[in-house]
Design a protein around this motif. Structure first.
Motif, PDB file in Angstrom:
ATOM      1  N   ASN A  26       8.712   9.569   8.579  1.00 22.19           N
ATOM      2  CA  ASN A  26       7.910   8.561   8.841  1.00 22.19           C
ATOM      3  C   ASN A  26       7.436   7.544   7.670  1.00 22.19           C
ATOM      4  N   ASP A  27       5.974   7.789   7.048  1.00 21.03           N
ATOM      5  CA  ASP A  27       5.645   7.106   6.114  1.00 21.03           C
ATOM      6  C   ASP A  27       5.829   7.699   4.732  1.00 21.03           C
ATOM      7  N   VAL A  28       6.424   8.838   4.700  1.00 23.33           N
ATOM      8  CA  VAL A  28       6.607   9.581   3.490  1.00 23.33           C
ATOM      9  C   VAL A  28       8.020   9.712   3.224  1.00 23.33           C
ATOM     10  N   ALA A  29       8.423   9.634   2.046  1.00 26.75           N
ATOM     11  CA  ALA A  29       9.726   9.585   1.433  1.00 26.75           C
ATOM     12  C   ALA A  29       9.984  10.337   0.136  1.00 26.75           C
ATOM     13  N   HIS A  30      11.029  11.110  -0.152  1.00 26.07           N
ATOM     14  CA  HIS A  30      11.379  11.782  -1.521  1.00 26.07           C
ATOM     15  C   HIS A  30      12.264  10.778  -1.899  1.00 26.07           C
ATOM     16  N   ILE A  31      12.275  10.469  -3.270  1.00 30.20           N
ATOM     17  CA  ILE A  31      13.283   9.554  -3.994  1.00 30.20           C
ATOM     18  C   ILE A  31      13.627  10.082  -5.268  1.00 30.20           C
ATOM     19  N   ARG A  32      14.853   9.644  -5.704  1.00 27.47           N
ATOM     20  CA  ARG A  32      15.380   9.886  -7.061  1.00 27.47           C
ATOM     21  C   ARG A  32      15.619   8.522  -7.725  1.00 27.47           C
ATOM     22  N   THR A  33      15.028   8.457  -8.928  1.00 30.33           N
ATOM     23  CA  THR A  33      15.397   7.051  -9.351  1.00 30.33           C
ATOM     24  C   THR A  33      15.597   7.274 -10.959  1.00 30.33           C
ATOM     25  N   VAL A  34      16.274   6.202 -11.674  1.00 31.74           N
ATOM     26  CA  VAL A  34      16.341   6.153 -13.011  1.00 31.74           C
ATOM     27  C   VAL A  34      15.790   4.819 -13.382  1.00 31.74           C
ATOM     28  N   PRO A  46       0.730  -1.177   0.158  1.00 34.87           N
ATOM     29  CA  PRO A  46       0.068   0.209   0.041  1.00 34.87           C
ATOM     30  C   PRO A  46       0.811   1.485   0.105  1.00 34.87           C
ATOM     31  N   VAL A  47       1.561   1.468  -1.242  1.00 34.77           N
ATOM     32  CA  VAL A  47       2.282   2.821  -1.476  1.00 34.77           C
ATOM     33  C   VAL A  47       1.717   3.459  -2.659  1.00 34.77           C
ATOM     34  N   ALA A  48       2.191   4.684  -2.525  1.00 31.97           N
ATOM     35  CA  ALA A  48       1.579   5.765  -3.741  1.00 31.97           C
ATOM     36  C   ALA A  48       2.842   6.555  -4.130  1.00 31.97           C
ATOM     37  N   PHE A  49       3.134   6.736  -5.515  1.00 27.69           N
ATOM     38  CA  PHE A  49       3.972   7.582  -6.058  1.00 27.69           C
ATOM     39  C   PHE A  49       3.414   8.653  -6.991  1.00 27.69           C
ATOM     40  N   SER A  69       5.186  -0.470   5.481  1.00 26.49           N
ATOM     41  CA  SER A  69       4.753  -0.437   4.136  1.00 26.49           C
ATOM     42  C   SER A  69       5.632   0.257   3.003  1.00 26.49           C
ATOM     43  N   LEU A  70       5.922   1.517   3.625  1.00 26.82           N
ATOM     44  CA  LEU A  70       7.044   2.205   3.119  1.00 26.82           C
ATOM     45  C   LEU A  70       8.477   1.432   2.612  1.00 26.82           C
ATOM     46  N   ASP A  71       8.820   0.779   3.786  1.00 26.24           N
ATOM     47  CA  ASP A  71      10.070   0.025   3.634  1.00 26.24           C
ATOM     48  C   ASP A  71       9.891  -1.120   2.543  1.00 26.24           C
ATOM     49  N   ALA A  72       8.760  -1.757   2.695  1.00 27.81           N
ATOM     50  CA  ALA A  72       8.557  -2.788   1.831  1.00 27.81           C
ATOM     51  C   ALA A  72       8.463  -2.378   0.509  1.00 27.81           C
ATOM     52  N   GLY A  73       7.605  -1.440   0.258  1.00 27.31           N
ATOM     53  CA  GLY A  73       7.350  -0.822  -1.082  1.00 27.31           C
ATOM     54  C   GLY A  73       8.708  -0.161  -1.866  1.00 27.31           C
ATOM     55  N   GLU A 122      14.681   9.599 -15.587  1.00 32.13           N
ATOM     56  CA  GLU A 122      15.152  10.101 -14.359  1.00 32.13           C
ATOM     57  C   GLU A 122      14.060  10.871 -13.863  1.00 32.13           C
ATOM     58  N   THR A 123      13.421  10.423 -12.496  1.00 29.09           N
ATOM     59  CA  THR A 123      12.375  10.745 -11.966  1.00 29.09           C
ATOM     60  C   THR A 123      12.841  11.528 -10.382  1.00 29.09           C
ATOM     61  N   ARG A 124      12.101  12.092 -10.042  1.00 27.73           N
ATOM     62  CA  ARG A 124      12.115  12.460  -8.581  1.00 27.73           C
ATOM     63  C   ARG A 124      10.457  12.309  -8.021  1.00 27.73           C
ATOM     64  N   MET A 125      10.363  11.552  -6.862  1.00 26.35           N
ATOM     65  CA  MET A 125       8.888  11.125  -6.790  1.00 26.35           C
ATOM     66  C   MET A 125       8.783  11.146  -5.034  1.00 26.35           C
ATOM     67  N   VAL A 126       7.608  11.521  -4.786  1.00 26.90           N
ATOM     68  CA  VAL A 126       7.061  11.639  -3.662  1.00 26.90           C
ATOM     69  C   VAL A 126       6.278  10.432  -3.450  1.00 26.90           C
ATOM     70  N   VAL A 127       6.854   9.424  -2.318  1.00 27.56           N
ATOM     71  CA  VAL A 127       6.122   8.241  -1.805  1.00 27.56           C
ATOM     72  C   VAL A 127       5.513   8.390  -0.543  1.00 27.56           C
ATOM     73  N   GLU A 128       4.075   8.019  -0.564  1.00 27.79           N
ATOM     74  CA  GLU A 128       3.269   7.831   0.649  1.00 27.79           C
ATOM     75  C   GLU A 128       2.927   6.386   0.868  1.00 27.79           C
ATOM     76  N   ALA A 129       2.830   5.964   2.190  1.00 25.16           N
ATOM     77  CA  ALA A 129       2.649   4.642   2.295  1.00 25.16           C
ATOM     78  C   ALA A 129       1.442   4.761   3.728  1.00 25.16           C
ATOM     79  N   ALA A 130       0.961   3.558   3.712  1.00 20.04           N
ATOM     80  CA  ALA A 130       0.053   3.343   4.792  1.00 20.04           C
ATOM     81  C   ALA A 130       0.626   3.253   6.176  1.00 20.04           C
ATOM     82  N   ASP A 131       1.863   3.152   6.272  1.00 20.09           N
ATOM     83  CA  ASP A 131       2.734   3.068   7.422  1.00 20.09           C
ATOM     84  C   ASP A 131       4.395   2.855   7.203  1.00 20.09           C
ATOM     85  N   ARG A 132       4.825   3.075   8.122  1.00 20.42           N
ATOM     86  CA  ARG A 132       6.469   2.883   7.975  1.00 20.42           C
ATOM     87  C   ARG A 132       6.937   1.323   7.227  1.00 20.42           C
TER      88      ARG A 132
END
Length: 234
Positions: free
Chosen positions: A77-85, A23-26, A53-57, A41-51
């Motif tokens: 907490n359950d929100v992250a900012h990531i960079r991906t290619v 249960p995560v969303a990008f 779920s964020l780790d697993a996603g 290349e993307t920069r994403m905000v990732v939101e999850a149901a809990d910590r």
């Protein structure tokens, strides 16, 4: 120009795989396509149901074969900012081969991705959708073909829209939640359904404290609205 909002299941997309399993969303903040390497290349905000779920996603995303590079920029907490290619997906390849283009940020949740895709003409649109239909499940959520005056008006007023968005981001969590509760509860209606007392009880603070949070939130938003109006007039 034709603008489509499409809900598509990309079976080879790392983000879709992560949301399909957990249960995560990008939400895309920035994306840039490298035509030479066929990578995005993307920069994403990732939101999850809990910590957890964020780790697993994020673990699924990092380990996916389509992920060429991954960097955790920040986390709270359950929100992250990531960079991906990530490598080029089949759906993206089809869109690019047919001269389609992405017109807005994507949102990925529950195993599917919302895309905004642009086309110069109806023939291109039909060819892309026909090719996508062979290997992908998708739904056209919205179709818009603005005329030139509408398109010009949109482009000219992007700055005003961003001013309002920045105003929303300037709000603290407490200010945002207080404003939302005040609006939902009817504080700004006449007669009022909510009062400073009921809002203070809801947030377990004093009346002066909730009044201060309301005033701060209102001031920030009103300043942005005035600035946006100035930009529209300009």
């Amino acid at each position: 120009m034709i603008d489509l909002t499409v809900d598509v299941e990309q079976y080879d997309c790392p983000f879709v795989a992560a949301t399909d399993d957990h249960p995560v969303a990008f939400s895309a903040v920035h994306w840039e396509y490298d035509t030479a390497a066929d990578r995005t290349e993307t920069r994403m905000v990732v939101e999850a149901a809990d910590r957890e779920s964020l780790d697993a996603g994020l673990s699924v995303l990092r380990g996916h074969e389509g992920t060429a590079d991954y960097q955790l920029l920040s986390r709270r907490n359950d929100v992250a900012h990531i960079r991906t290619v990530i490598g080029q997906t089949d759906a993206m390849r089809i869109i690019r081969e047919e001269d389609g283009f992405i017109t807005g940020p994507s949102f990925i949740e529950d195993g599917s991705e919302l895309w905004r895709i642009g086309f110069d003409d109806r023939e291109t649109e039909e060819e892309v959708l026909s090719r996508l239909d062979r290997n992908h499940e998708f739904d056209v959520v919205k179709r818009n073909a603005p005329d030139l005056p509408e398109l010009t008006d949109f482009v000219q007023n992007v700055g005003a829209a961003m001013t309002l968005i920045e105003g929303c981001r300037d709000l603290s969590d407490v200010e945002r939640k207080t404003l939302e509760s005040a609006i939902d509860g009817g504080y700004f209606q006449s007669p009022r359904s909510a009062t400073l007392g009921s809002l203070a009880d809801e947030f377990d603070v004093s009346k002066p404290a909730v009044s201060k949070n309301l005033r701060r939130g209102q001031r920030k938003m009103i300043e942005r609205v005035v600035n946006a109006l100035d930009e529209l007039e300009g």
